[in-house]
Design an enzyme around this catalytic site. Structure first.
Site, mmCIF file in Angstrom:
data_model
loop_
_atom_site.group_PDB
_atom_site.id
_atom_site.type_symbol
_atom_site.label_atom_id
_atom_site.label_comp_id
_atom_site.label_asym_id
_atom_site.label_seq_id
_atom_site.Cartn_x
_atom_site.Cartn_y
_atom_site.Cartn_z
ATOM 1 N N LYS A 90 0.954 -1.071 0.101
ATOM 2 C CA LYS A 90 0.069 0.157 0.009
ATOM 3 C C LYS A 90 0.957 1.334 0.032
ATOM 4 C CE LYS A 90 -3.745 -2.703 2.232
ATOM 5 N NZ LYS A 90 -4.665 -2.443 3.716
ATOM 6 N N PHE A 120 -15.418 3.605 7.359
ATOM 7 C CA PHE A 120 -14.069 3.776 6.981
ATOM 8 C C PHE A 120 -13.769 3.747 5.368
ATOM 9 C CE2 PHE A 120 -14.037 -0.741 8.236
ATOM 10 C CZ PHE A 120 -13.629 -1.307 7.126
ATOM 11 N N GLU A 168 -8.773 -10.579 -8.104
ATOM 12 C CA GLU A 168 -7.946 -9.285 -7.824
ATOM 13 C C GLU A 168 -6.830 -9.262 -9.045
ATOM 14 O OE1 GLU A 168 -7.214 -9.458 -3.835
ATOM 15 O OE2 GLU A 168 -9.235 -9.274 -3.132
ATOM 16 N N HIS A 181 -1.562 -5.649 1.329
ATOM 17 C CA HIS A 181 -2.904 -6.411 1.152
ATOM 18 C C HIS A 181 -2.603 -7.603 0.848
ATOM 19 C CE1 HIS A 181 -6.644 -7.500 -0.736
ATOM 20 N NE2 HIS A 181 -5.960 -7.959 -1.528
ATOM 21 N N ARG A 186 2.942 -7.023 9.367
ATOM 22 C CA ARG A 186 2.444 -5.890 9.928
ATOM 23 C C ARG A 186 2.882 -5.881 11.556
ATOM 24 N NH1 ARG A 186 -3.641 -7.275 7.265
ATOM 25 N NH2 ARG A 186 -3.516 -6.089 5.565
ATOM 26 N N THR A 214 -4.948 -7.783 10.578
ATOM 27 C CA THR A 214 -5.539 -6.493 9.877
ATOM 28 C C THR A 214 -5.073 -5.265 10.780
ATOM 29 O OG1 THR A 214 -7.419 -7.486 8.855
ATOM 30 C CG2 THR A 214 -7.430 -5.167 8.855
ATOM 31 N N ARG A 248 -1.413 -14.564 4.043
ATOM 32 C CA ARG A 248 -2.162 -14.008 5.241
ATOM 33 C C ARG A 248 -1.403 -14.143 6.355
ATOM 34 N NH1 ARG A 248 -6.873 -10.826 3.925
ATOM 35 N NH2 ARG A 248 -7.868 -11.701 5.768
HETATM 36 P P1 RTP Z 1 -6.606 -6.456 3.287
HETATM 37 O O1 RTP Z 1 -7.823 -6.534 2.428
HETATM 38 O O2 RTP Z 1 -6.062 -4.926 3.123
HETATM 39 O O3 RTP Z 1 -5.579 -7.224 2.981
HETATM 40 O O4 RTP Z 1 -6.965 -6.222 4.711
HETATM 41 P P2 RTP Z 1 -7.772 -7.325 5.605
HETATM 42 O O5 RTP Z 1 -8.269 -8.384 4.578
HETATM 43 O O6 RTP Z 1 -6.762 -7.794 6.691
HETATM 44 O O7 RTP Z 1 -8.949 -6.443 6.194
HETATM 45 P P3 RTP Z 1 -10.434 -6.126 5.667
HETATM 46 O O8 RTP Z 1 -11.409 -6.115 6.756
HETATM 47 O O9 RTP Z 1 -10.566 -6.599 4.345
HETATM 48 O O10 RTP Z 1 -10.367 -4.372 5.476
HETATM 49 C C1 RTP Z 1 -9.620 -3.983 4.216
HETATM 50 C C2 RTP Z 1 -8.439 -2.714 4.855
HETATM 51 O O11 RTP Z 1 -9.430 -1.749 5.204
HETATM 52 C C3 RTP Z 1 -8.618 -0.951 6.239
HETATM 53 N N1 RTP Z 1 -9.514 -0.904 7.362
HETATM 54 N N2 RTP Z 1 -9.597 0.424 8.107
HETATM 55 N N3 RTP Z 1 -11.735 0.457 10.969
HETATM 56 C C4 RTP Z 1 -10.873 1.043 10.069
HETATM 57 O O12 RTP Z 1 -10.502 2.246 9.939
HETATM 58 C C5 RTP Z 1 -10.482 0.137 9.014
HETATM 59 N N4 RTP Z 1 -10.826 -1.329 8.920
HETATM 60 C C6 RTP Z 1 -10.159 -1.714 7.925
HETATM 61 C C7 RTP Z 1 -7.383 -1.577 6.264
HETATM 62 O O13 RTP Z 1 -6.392 -0.989 5.533
HETATM 63 C C8 RTP Z 1 -7.560 -3.154 5.851
HETATM 64 O O14 RTP Z 1 -6.619 -3.636 5.699
#
Ligand code: RTP
Length: 155
Positions: A16, A64, A133, A122, A109, A98, A92
Site C-alpha cells: 500500500k 471507513f 484481484e 494487502h 504488520r 489486519t 495472510r
Molecule cells: P486487506 O484486504 O488490505 O488485506 O486487509 P484485511 O483483509 O486484513 O482487512 P479488511 O477487513 O478486508 O479491510 C481492508 C482494509 O481496510 C482498512 N481498514 N480500515 N476501522 C478501520 O479504519 C479499518 N478497518 C479496515 C485496512 O487498511 C484493511 O487492511
C-alpha cells in the site's frame, strides 16, 4: 490429470502507499521470496479511484470506506501476483492480523506497522478472490509464466 498443467494457487499482494513511501518495498517482497513462493507479476502503479472502489467493493458500506479509498489512491502501490501451494492462507499468515496491534511479531504488520488504517500490505482472502484481484489489477501480457531453475516444490 496432468499435474504440470494444473494452475497453481495464486494470490494478489499489494504494498500500500505507506509501504512504498516508507521504503519497505524490498523488505516486503523479500519475505515472500524467502518463504519460497513464485512471483508472476510486479508493477508500481498509481491506483485510480474507480479501481480502488471496485477492489474494496465489499467494504463500501463501512464508515471507513472513504478514508480507505483516499489512502489507497494517495500514492503509488506495488501490485504483485504470487503463486504456490496454499499461497493465499500462507501469505495472510506472513502479513499478520489486519490491526497491526494484534499482528504477531515476525509478521509484516507485526514488525512494520502500527495502525489498521496504515497497515502497509494487502493479501487476497481466498483463492477465488486471488484470481479476481489479479485479473482486476493486471492487464493481459503483464503477468509472466516462468519456471524457477532450482525450486522443485514450485513445479
Ligand atoms: P486487506 O484486504 O488490505 O488485506 O486487509 P484485511 O483483509 O486484513 O482487512 P479488511 O477487513 O478486508 O479491510 C481492508 C482494509 O481496510 C482498512 N481498514 N480500515 N476501522 C478501520 O479504519 C479499518 N478497518 C479496515 C485496512 O487498511 C484493511 O487492511
Amino acid at each position: 490429470f496432468l499435474p504440470h498443467l494444473q494452475k497453481m494457487e495464486e494470490t494478489y499482494i499489494m504494498i500500500k502507499p505507506d509501504g512504498v513511501q516508507r521504503g519497505l518495498v524490498g523488505e516486503i517482497i523479500s519475505r515472500f521470496e524467502k518463504k519460497g513462493f513464485k512471483m508472476t507479476g510486479l508493477k508500481l502503479f498509481k491506483c485510480p479511484q474507480e479501481l480502488a472502489e471496485e477492489h474494496y467493493k465489499d467494504l463500501n458500506s463501512k464508515p471507513f470506506f472513504p478514508k480507505l479509498i483516499g489512502y489507497i489512491t494517495s500514492g503509488p502501490v506495488v501490485c504483485m501476483a504470487w503463486e504456490g501451494d496454499g499461497v493465499v492462507a500462507s501469505a495472510r499468515k506472513l502479513i499478520g492480523a489486519t490491526n497491526p496491534l494484534q499482528a504477531e511479531p515476525g509478521t509484516i504488520r507485526g514488525d512494520l506497522a502500527v495502525q489498521t488504517g496504515r497497515n502497509v500490505v494487502h493479501g487476497s482472502d481466498s483463492p477465488e478472490n486471488g484470481k479476481r484481484e489479479i485479473a482486476l489489477w493486471f492487464k493481459e501480457g503483464e503477468l509472466c509464466e516462468w519456471t524457477p531453475a532450482q525450486a522443485p516444490w514450485l513445479l
